[in-house]
Design a protein around this motif. Sequence first.
Motif, PDB file in Angstrom:
ATOM      1  N   UNK A  58      46.998  42.834  36.132  1.00  0.00           N
ATOM      2  CA  UNK A  58      45.723  42.314  36.641  1.00  0.00           C
ATOM      3  C   UNK A  58      44.707  43.444  36.765  1.00  0.00           C
ATOM      4  N   UNK A  59      43.893  43.636  35.724  1.00  0.00           N
ATOM      5  CA  UNK A  59      42.834  44.648  35.803  1.00  0.00           C
ATOM      6  C   UNK A  59      41.835  44.278  36.904  1.00  0.00           C
ATOM      7  N   UNK A  60      41.190  45.299  37.468  1.00  0.00           N
ATOM      8  CA  UNK A  60      40.180  45.041  38.497  1.00  0.00           C
ATOM      9  C   UNK A  60      38.925  45.853  38.220  1.00  0.00           C
ATOM     10  N   UNK A  61      37.804  45.334  38.730  1.00  0.00           N
ATOM     11  CA  UNK A  61      36.563  46.109  38.752  1.00  0.00           C
ATOM     12  C   UNK A  61      36.538  46.827  40.087  1.00  0.00           C
ATOM     13  N   UNK A  62      36.097  48.102  40.063  1.00  0.00           N
ATOM     14  CA  UNK A  62      36.216  48.971  41.228  1.00  0.00           C
ATOM     15  C   UNK A  62      34.934  49.767  41.400  1.00  0.00           C
ATOM     16  N   UNK A  63      34.321  49.678  42.591  1.00  0.00           N
ATOM     17  CA  UNK A  63      33.127  50.481  42.906  1.00  0.00           C
ATOM     18  C   UNK A  63      33.572  51.719  43.661  1.00  0.00           C
ATOM     19  N   UNK A  64      33.253  52.876  43.118  1.00  0.00           N
ATOM     20  CA  UNK A  64      33.666  54.152  43.690  1.00  0.00           C
ATOM     21  C   UNK A  64      32.806  54.493  44.903  1.00  0.00           C
ATOM     22  N   UNK A  65      33.475  54.839  46.005  1.00  0.00           N
ATOM     23  CA  UNK A  65      32.783  55.379  47.183  1.00  0.00           C
ATOM     24  C   UNK A  65      32.789  56.894  47.089  1.00  0.00           C
ATOM     25  N   UNK A  66      33.974  57.436  46.770  1.00  0.00           N
ATOM     26  CA  UNK A  66      34.081  58.893  46.638  1.00  0.00           C
ATOM     27  C   UNK A  66      35.325  59.234  45.833  1.00  0.00           C
TER      28      UNK A  66
END
Length: 81
Positions: A29-37
């Motif tokens: 299950x691939x995911x979209x990920x928003x980087x914080x740091x």
Amino acid sequence: MSDRAHPRLPAAGDVVLLNRAASVQFAARPIRFRVIRRDERQTYHGWCWLDGYELDAAGDAVERREVFVQLAGLRRLTPRR
């Protein structure tokens, strides 16, 4: 992310696709990920720890996560700055 041999390090605000190329944990299950740091701790060459949010189909954050991924396997979903 950019060039497979010399990928640009992800930065805060980048949205990347995490799939099998980034880590086997995302094979099913691939995911979209928003980087914080990006965590600065030492890791294996070509790998890094990222702190951020898993995103749903609308782009809303659904879960905060810390992930260990291969830089060359990240696919950027946001335009370059």
